[in-house]
Structure formats: C-alpha cells, structure tokens
Write a protein that holds these residues in place. Structure first.
Motif, PDB file in Angstrom:
ATOM      1  N   TYR D 154      -9.537 -34.039  -3.516  1.00 27.21           N
ATOM      2  CA  TYR D 154      -9.777 -33.238  -4.711  1.00 27.21           C
ATOM      3  C   TYR D 154      -9.376 -31.789  -4.450  1.00 27.21           C
ATOM      4  N   GLU D 155      -9.804 -31.277  -3.292  1.00 24.94           N
ATOM      5  CA  GLU D 155      -9.468 -29.888  -2.952  1.00 24.94           C
ATOM      6  C   GLU D 155      -7.953 -29.688  -2.955  1.00 24.94           C
ATOM      7  N   ALA D 156      -7.256 -30.623  -2.276  1.00 25.51           N
ATOM      8  CA  ALA D 156      -5.799 -30.471  -2.146  1.00 25.51           C
ATOM      9  C   ALA D 156      -5.142 -30.474  -3.527  1.00 25.51           C
ATOM     10  N   MET D 157      -5.596 -31.390  -4.382  1.00 24.17           N
ATOM     11  CA  MET D 157      -5.007 -31.453  -5.709  1.00 24.17           C
ATOM     12  C   MET D 157      -5.272 -30.143  -6.455  1.00 24.17           C
ATOM     13  N   ARG D 158      -6.524 -29.657  -6.369  1.00 22.59           N
ATOM     14  CA  ARG D 158      -6.896 -28.443  -7.086  1.00 22.59           C
ATOM     15  C   ARG D 158      -6.076 -27.256  -6.583  1.00 22.59           C
ATOM     16  N   ALA D 159      -5.897 -27.194  -5.251  1.00 23.28           N
ATOM     17  CA  ALA D 159      -5.225 -26.032  -4.667  1.00 23.28           C
ATOM     18  C   ALA D 159      -3.741 -26.020  -5.047  1.00 23.28           C
ATOM     19  N   SER D 160      -3.118 -27.203  -5.131  1.00 20.07           N
ATOM     20  CA  SER D 160      -1.668 -27.237  -5.371  1.00 20.07           C
ATOM     21  C   SER D 160      -1.352 -27.514  -6.842  1.00 20.07           C
ATOM     22  N   TRP D 161      -2.388 -27.493  -7.688  1.00 18.27           N
ATOM     23  CA  TRP D 161      -2.201 -27.835  -9.088  1.00 18.27           C
ATOM     24  C   TRP D 161      -1.128 -26.967  -9.738  1.00 18.27           C
ATOM     25  N   ARG D 162      -1.251 -25.633  -9.529  1.00 19.54           N
ATOM     26  CA  ARG D 162      -0.367 -24.690 -10.207  1.00 19.54           C
ATOM     27  C   ARG D 162       1.080 -24.902  -9.793  1.00 19.54           C
ATOM     28  N   LYS D 163       1.316 -25.039  -8.482  1.00 23.16           N
ATOM     29  CA  LYS D 163       2.686 -25.229  -7.996  1.00 23.16           C
ATOM     30  C   LYS D 163       3.263 -26.504  -8.579  1.00 23.16           C
ATOM     31  N   ILE D 164       2.448 -27.567  -8.597  1.00 27.62           N
ATOM     32  CA  ILE D 164       2.929 -28.845  -9.146  1.00 27.62           C
ATOM     33  C   ILE D 164       3.323 -28.640 -10.604  1.00 27.62           C
ATOM     34  N   MET D 165       2.509 -27.889 -11.352  1.00 28.56           N
ATOM     35  CA  MET D 165       2.805 -27.649 -12.772  1.00 28.56           C
ATOM     36  C   MET D 165       4.168 -26.977 -12.910  1.00 28.56           C
ATOM     37  N   VAL D 166       4.387 -25.897 -12.154  1.00 26.73           N
ATOM     38  CA  VAL D 166       5.659 -25.189 -12.231  1.00 26.73           C
ATOM     39  C   VAL D 166       6.803 -26.161 -11.938  1.00 26.73           C
ATOM     40  N   PHE D 167       6.615 -26.974 -10.907  1.00 25.49           N
ATOM     41  CA  PHE D 167       7.639 -27.965 -10.544  1.00 25.49           C
ATOM     42  C   PHE D 167       7.889 -28.897 -11.722  1.00 25.49           C
ATOM     43  N   MET D 168       6.806 -29.321 -12.368  1.00 24.85           N
ATOM     44  CA  MET D 168       6.944 -30.273 -13.474  1.00 24.85           C
ATOM     45  C   MET D 168       7.729 -29.645 -14.631  1.00 24.85           C
ATOM     46  N   ILE D 169       7.450 -28.360 -14.931  1.00 28.53           N
ATOM     47  CA  ILE D 169       8.181 -27.694 -16.009  1.00 28.53           C
ATOM     48  C   ILE D 169       9.665 -27.679 -15.678  1.00 28.53           C
ATOM     49  N   ALA D 170       9.990 -27.355 -14.426  1.00 26.28           N
ATOM     50  CA  ALA D 170      11.394 -27.329 -14.016  1.00 26.28           C
ATOM     51  C   ALA D 170      12.011 -28.717 -14.191  1.00 26.28           C
ATOM     52  N   VAL D 171      11.260 -29.758 -13.773  1.00 30.20           N
ATOM     53  CA  VAL D 171      11.780 -31.123 -13.885  1.00 30.20           C
ATOM     54  C   VAL D 171      12.024 -31.471 -15.344  1.00 30.20           C
ATOM     55  N   LEU D 172      11.086 -31.097 -16.225  1.00 25.99           N
ATOM     56  CA  LEU D 172      11.242 -31.424 -17.648  1.00 25.99           C
ATOM     57  C   LEU D 172      12.470 -30.720 -18.219  1.00 25.99           C
ATOM     58  N   ALA D 173      12.670 -29.445 -17.836  1.00 22.62           N
ATOM     59  CA  ALA D 173      13.866 -28.735 -18.305  1.00 22.62           C
ATOM     60  C   ALA D 173      15.113 -29.466 -17.811  1.00 22.62           C
TER      61      ALA D 173
END
Lengths: 282, 282, 282, 282
Positions: D154-173
């Motif tokens: 849970y901690e790891a997911m919470r800590a890297s949530w933001r970076k994953i989001m940015v990555f996801m936006i890039a992937v969607l673009a």
C-alpha cells in the motif's frame, strides 16, 4: 559413532558392506566428489531422456511407427530408476526419513506408474500416470543446490512470497470485478456467456496474454478492455518491484556488512581488514 | 619494437609500406581518430544497406521487377566487403589471430556466400546463405564498444548469466509439466494433439504472447490457462529483479569506487579515509 | 530593465499597455498564481475537448447525424486557440523565440489545419490535418512541469536514453536474424511470404504481443517461436533494469548528499543540521 | 470515559449490555484476539462463498438445474450478512461514522441488492445488483492490514501514485496519436473504421496484449505496429522502475531507520551516532 561400533563388532564381510554403504551414501546424498557429480548428471540425463520418450509417445505418427521401441525405452528407464531407488534406500543413513522425504516420494512416484500400467491398461489412465513421471523434471533442479545462483533465487522467492501472495489476492479480486463488469456490458451474445468465462477473459487481458478467442465487440466493452489492459500494464510493476528490492537487499547483505568496533562505521566489504573511517583494525 | 627495428634495417619502400600498414592498422582496429570512426560508420552503413537489399530481394513483386538491380547491388556490396576483408588481413598485426577471431570469421562468412551462390545456384540454398550474411548485423554492435552504455549492458548480462540460466531451467520444467497437464485436460480434439505442441502452447501462454492459434475451450482447460497466465505474470519479476540488482551494483561500483594507491584495493565507499585492505591513508 | 525605462518615457496609455502585457506574460508563461494555473487548465480542457470532437467526427454514424454540429465545434475551438496564440505572441518578452520554440510551433500547427481545410477540402487531406492537431495532446504534458514526478521521469529517461538505444539496436539485430530464420523454416506457404513480414512476426512475438495473424504451423517453426518468446520474456529485464537503477540512483541523489566538513562522513539527508558521525555542525 | 460513566450510573442490565457491546466492538473492529481473527476469517469465507454462488448462477445450465438451490443460498448469505451488519451498527462506538465509512457503505450495498431484487425482478437489473455484491471481495483485503506485506504494498503504491499518473497521461497521449496514425494508414477497409477503435488497437498493441481482432494488413501499417510494439516493450520499464525504487527506499527505511529520542527525527543511517537534526547523541 554407534554405527562404527556396530561395524567393529561385526565380521569383515559386514564391515566391507558398511564401508561400501558409506561410500554409496557419500556419492548419492549431496557428495561433492567428481564421482557423485557424475552420478547426479547421469541421473538427470536419464530423466530428461525418459521425459523426451514420453513426449515422443504422445505424437500420433511416432506412436504408430515406433510405438514398440518407445515402450521398450520407457521400460528400460523405469528399470534404471528402480535400481537407483533401491540403492538409495539401501545406502541411506535412515531409509524411513528418505522414503518419506520430498525427493524420496517423487523417486517412488517416478517408477510406480509403469508397473501399474502393466496391471491396469487404458490410454487415458496411462497418460495420467505418465504425467506424474513428468514430475521427475523437478529433480533436475536438485543440481541447482550446487550453484549459489539457485540459492539466491530461492531466497528471493521465499523472502517475497508473502507480498506476492497479497498482490495475487488483490489481482484475483480485481479480475473478478472486471470480469463481472464485462459480463454485464457484453453479455452472452458476444461470447461472454458466464461470469467465470468473463473472469477468464479478464485474466487473459490483465496478464497481457490476449488470445483473442474472446474479445469485446461493443464500444463500451472495448473501452473497459482498454482500462483492463492499462491496469495490467501498470501493475506488473508491483511483483517486479517486490522481487527487485529483495535481490538488491540480498546483494547488499552479501557484499557489505562488517562494522568497525571503535567508530561503529558500518558497511565495510567482506574482505575489509581495517575500518575505512578511523583506520582501526576490524 | 622489434617491428620498428626491422623497418630501420629495411629499405625506404618497405618502411613506407610499414608506415602505411601501421596507419591502416590504427584506422581499422579500434582507432579513435575521426578517420577510423568514419571507416567504421561507412562499413556499418554498407552492412545495413546490404541487409536491406537481401530483404527486398525476398519480396516477390520486387524480385520480379527489380531482380537484376538487386542482384547487382548484392554483388557490389560483396566486392566492397571483400576488399575490406583483404585490407584487414594485410594490416592486422598478426593475420592468423584476426582470421580466427569472432569478427574475422564473421567477416569471411559475410562474403563467402555470394561467391558460393555463383557456383551452386538454387533458391532455398541461396536463402540459407543470404541468411548467414545477416550475421553482419552483429558487426553493428562493434560500435557499442565506443559507448560506456554497451559495456555496462554487457557486464550486467555476463554477471547475471548464471542466475538467468537457472531461472530458465525452472521455467522449462514448469512449461513441460503445465503442457502435459493441458494435454490431458483438453486432448487432441481441441488442438492439443501432442505433448510437444501442448508445451508450445504453455510457452505461448506463460510468456504472455498468446497467439490464440491454440486456446483452451473446456472450463477446466481455461482454469489451468488462467493459472499459467498468472504464474507467467508473476515470475517475469524474477529475471527483471536479477538484472536490476546487477545494474544497481555496477552503478555503485562506477560511482563510489575509490581505489587505494598502495595496494590497488578497489571499491571503497565514498566516505572511506583509509584503505580497508592495507590501512593506508587514501 | 530597459523595458521599464521605455515605459517611463512612454505615455500613460503605453504604460497601462505594458503593465497589462507584463500581467499576461506572467499568467501565460509558467506563472504559479491561481489565475495562470486556471488559464493552463482551461487551455488543456479545451484541447482535450477539441481532440474528442475530432475523434467523434471520425465515427461514421456520428459524422452522418451530427456532422454540422461537430464542424461548428471544431471551428469554435480553432477560434479560441487562435485568440490564445495571438495573445501569447503579443505578450511574449520576445515574440521571435516563442514563435520558434517547440510549443510555439505546435500552437501554430494546432490552428493552421482548420483554415487550410477551408481552402482545400477533401476527406483524406482533412484527416491528415486533423491528425496534426492531435499533437496538441502533448501540450497537456506542459502540466507535468509543475510536478516533481514529471521531472524525475524526464530525468530518468534522459539518463538511460543511451543504454536503451544500444539495447534497441541489439533487439533489432536479433529480430532481423530470427525473422530470416522463420522465413527459411516456414516459407511463403505458411504466411511468411517475405523477410520484412517475417521480421514483423519476430517483433510481434519477441515483444510478447502475439496477434496470431501470422503464427508458425510447422514443428520447427513452433520450436523457433518458443525460443523467440523465451528470449523476449527474459530480455525485457534489460530496459527495466536500466531504468530501475536510474531511478534508484536519482532517488539517492535526492535524499542523501551532504558531506561533513570535519570527518568527511557522506550521505547525510537534505535536512541534516549536524554530522551524524562526529556531531559537528554541517 | 464518558461511556464508562454512563454505565456506572445505568442499571446492571445496561451494564451487562455495555460490557457485551464493548466485547463485540473489540471483536469486530480490528481486534487482534483469536476470536476476532476467527470472526474476520468466517466473514471472508462467507463472502467468497456468496461470490461463488453468484458466479454459478451466471452459468446457464447450472441456472437451469440448480436455480432454486442457488437462489436459496443467495438468500441465506444475505441473511447472514444482514445480521452481521446490524451487529456492527449496534456495537460500533458511533454508528453514524461507521455507516458513512467506506466499509460501512459496502456492507450495506452488499445486502440491499437481494431485498431490492425481491421487489423489482428482471434478469438484467438483478445482474447489475449482483455485480455490486462483487464489491464484497474487496473486504477480503481487510485481512491485508494484518500483514506487514500489505502495508508495504500500500505504501509503495501511495508513494509512486503521482509518477504513475504522469506516466499514464503520457501513455494516453501516445496511444491517441499512434491510433490516429494507424487510422490514416490502414483506414476503414482494414477494420480501423474510427479513431476511437484505432486507439483501442493502439492500446491493445502498446500493452502487448495483442488480441488480433484488429491487426494491420498493409506494409506501412505493420511497420507502424512494429514501432508501437517496441515502444510498449521499452516503456514498460518506466512504471516498473518507479515502483522498484519505491520498494528499495522503503526497504532501507525499514532496515536502517534509527529515530532520535529527543526530536523524533527519523531515518538516520545505521552508522549514525548523533541525530542530524538536533545533534543529540542517539
């Protein structure tokens, strides 16, 4: 000790037997001499060959043309493994524990099938029995214990086992819900004719296998599929991260560790003789 | 040294030849001047171009329309590479070792095929020969040695080679057993008509490739398939973890790598004040 | 400075214009006030909306029913973006550099198409033009610069770019050879009708995508396919390892770094006030 | 405190009720005694069983043969969960907050459907309602909180949530642009009949799922597909690297995490002798 006692009291024949027995013992159970390595390699080659035979037997045209030869080879390997099993039983320090050990059971299961197949024939049954022999392949992994690499792999798996399990439970919950969703969206007319089959699809998609035997045809279904894929693409990072950190940790434990007794400076390499902070002898 | 001796004693012609030879030597074998870089790049571009020609030749309609042109280009490239090979042989310090070296053999294999194709024609054979020329692509990787990146990659692969092997053996044992299981569950009527083909399916599924040319149709088969997928989804973490930790370790050795000036003991931490091997001040 | 001079000499109107201009400047170019954030978010929402409109226009039945509305929206968004572009040009410190900057060019490319489409109509052409507008999506990433996360991602990609390139070259060489091999083994009658198409298959398989549009049917071909899959399954670890180690390194550079001036003790956290080895003020 | 006051003033009956209530409270809400563990496990088993029942109901032939039995089981489980919900409401310290809490709402949603289904029948509606019950599976994850593993995940997911989001936006673009490109290259006649569907294909390919329901047939399309696959194969490294580094960091914080006794400053290195925040001896 008690053993040697018994031998001293016993006659020369028994003594010779005892010596011969200890020798076999050494060769068969984790010995590190060239001979015992040769024994292991031979056994493994025989196992692989016998597995190959089972595979070839499963190919129709080969079965038709060389069925007899393959059956002969199968019996031959069974004979070899039987002798090996008996020898192991005889020379084991205590036969009981070995027979009940993991490899003892597998050794037995690896030879029983062929004999059983003689008593009760029947294609399907035979196949099931042959399959059990496949387990012998696991024996190949015994070689691993000779390699540090194998130990490290095993350690890493053992250390991250619990985290992986938790991750798997979460994944199963996820595919259950996603599978039900696609079942509601696509329905039976598009091949999603039950929740279990829809969950099967969700697993196929989340793990990025993507057979294509069942694939969404409605726009909503494809949208959900896209979500499932991106989730699967992102969360693959979790087990990888778990195992990676385990490896990194073990690596550090292997390399660094010594602590200076004077200045409490930590992480000196294994081969350090002096503290690299205060120059004191370690 | 001895070489220069020989030249001094030799006449001006031989000396000029020697100088010219040393110059070529420098340009051809790992020289770092602009010229030798240019030579390398030219060779690589030629290789890529010749590979492209081979590819285009394999496209039916192009073969039909531009077959002659492509054949001409093929012979042209072969001529260029032959001259290059001869020059390398002439200017190598010792021709023998070069000819027997990995790249020496590839250089020869890369030119032989076309000449052989002139003696013994035949489409299929020609293709096999052309394929060997493909190996030239590996030569492109020679460029790598100019990049630190390439070294790091190579190091990491070499360091984790053994662990990867052990992992691969385990995976092969796994797919053998899973393949036999699916063979028993689905059977020949669903396309799993032999254990080898079933193992092929298991590999297709475990590696998450999932062609869909063979896919389970029974409920039990799909359940097993789901298990295989989830296993494959989870254990991909193992090779990744191995290589990641290797990279991390090398990284540390590159960044924090003080070396003792007295005993040449390497990999001291950044904050080391004394060599941890001989106690000398760093 | 020079600017303010100019304003003092200029009349009140020009001064008001300058003040207004500086304000816009602040809002448009990386300002951090609530207003400029609002501006950015509005722009991004508008971009996404316009992209959605383009997508909807590509759906036949929607095109049939709501073609007019969608065209209107398209022109509306173009108008908005035109005004935005003009404002940016007016308020930029130096219009030239902005117009030549990456985002400046994209801003222009994002509005030109629609006007061009008015002059030269034609479905296919229009689509190409609409596609260019898609590039606007990249603008969304401008938001990233406000997040530390984005910087870290960018840094990691930049740092590991070279290694990834080398890896990619190796992979391309690999698929070329594997593709040619399958071309020789399976041949045109099984769908592998040219080396490029066979290389396409090799990429589909190595990357574990596995469409199944072309899949091996001979035993030898399936064996090779299995090898390709296992290679692809194993070497995915390489780019992952590269990027992971980059992240780990940056992480360490972010967290640890301060060095004590007295005992040269390294890796104190950013917020350290005292050396944790000798207690000296840092 | 106020509670105990209330009880002392209340009669013996109310006191017994209060004691019984506190006991239930302990058992139901994060108690760590054997009993409360048993309660949790029982609830989870019941949830899994009820989910299985829902699944079985969705299989046509089972629905035909055992419809009544399954419906009975469904009602039985609903009854059990209703009682559980009421008990939780009664024994909660403050019923309101619990009822409004995440699990409180899910507990209610998990029982309501069946009752609603009694009032308004209808297959489709029922399915939607049953689906909501699936959410109960999430409750299984409550067990996680008892495991350190779960916390770490849970901690790891919470800590890297933001970076994953940015990555996801890039992937969607990325998939938006790649999807539009393939739409232009292949066109409607090859199955790419709209940009959204083409984006769906791009996601299927980039995530290496590769159904094969839509696959490029032109040479240009296959070339683009190859590019998409290789991009997807390479950038999978990014989320993995993010999460890996998070794990490595947390690992370090867990292992080497001295805390200052005076200012409670955490994460001192193993070899820290003084707090790096207040300079106090550790």
């Amino acid at each position: 000790m008690a053993e040697r006692e018994g031998e001293r009291r016993a006659g020369p024949l028994l003594t010779r037997y005892g010596r011969w027995r200890r020798r076999l013992q050494y060769e068969f159970f984790g010995g590190v001499s060239a001979t015992s390595k040769a024994v292991d390699v031979t056994v493994i080659i025989a196992i692989l060959a016998s597995v190959v035979v089972v595979m070839l037997e499963s190919i129709p045209q080969l079965q038709r043309n060389y069925g007899g030869l393959l059956l002969g080879l199968e019996w031959g390997f069974t004979a070899i493994f039987t002798i090996e099993y008996v020898l192991r039983l005889m020379c084991a320090k205590r036969p009981g524990p070995y027979a009940r050990s993991f490899y003892g059971v597998i050794d037995l299961l690896a030879i029983l099938p062929t004999y059983l197949s003689a008593l009760l024939p029947g294609a399907q049954a035979l196949l099931v029995i042959r399959l059990m022999r496949m387990l012998r392949v696991f024996r190949v992994l015994k070689l691993v214990q000779y390699y540090d690499a194998g130990d490290i792999l095993y350690e890493a798996m053992r250390a991250s086992w619990r985290k992986i399990m938790v991750f798997m439970i979460a994944v199963l919950a996820l595919v259950t819900i996603l599978g039900s969703l696609i079942y509601l969206i696509e329905g039976a007319e598009n091949g999603y004719d039950s929740i279990p089959r829809s969950i099967y699809w969700a697993i196929v998609t989340l793990t990025t296998v993507g057979y294509g035997d069942i694939s969404p045809s409605t726009a909503a279904g494809q949208a959900l599929a896209a979500v499932v894929m991106i989730i699967g693409y992102a969360i693959i990072a979790v087990p990888t991260g778990i195992v990676s950190s385990e490896f990194a940790l073990m690596r550090r434990n292997y390399t660094a560790g010594k602590v200076c007794g004077r200045c409490y400076q930590a992480d000196h390499p294994k081969n350090a003789l002096y503290c690299h902070n205060c120059g004191d002898m370690l």
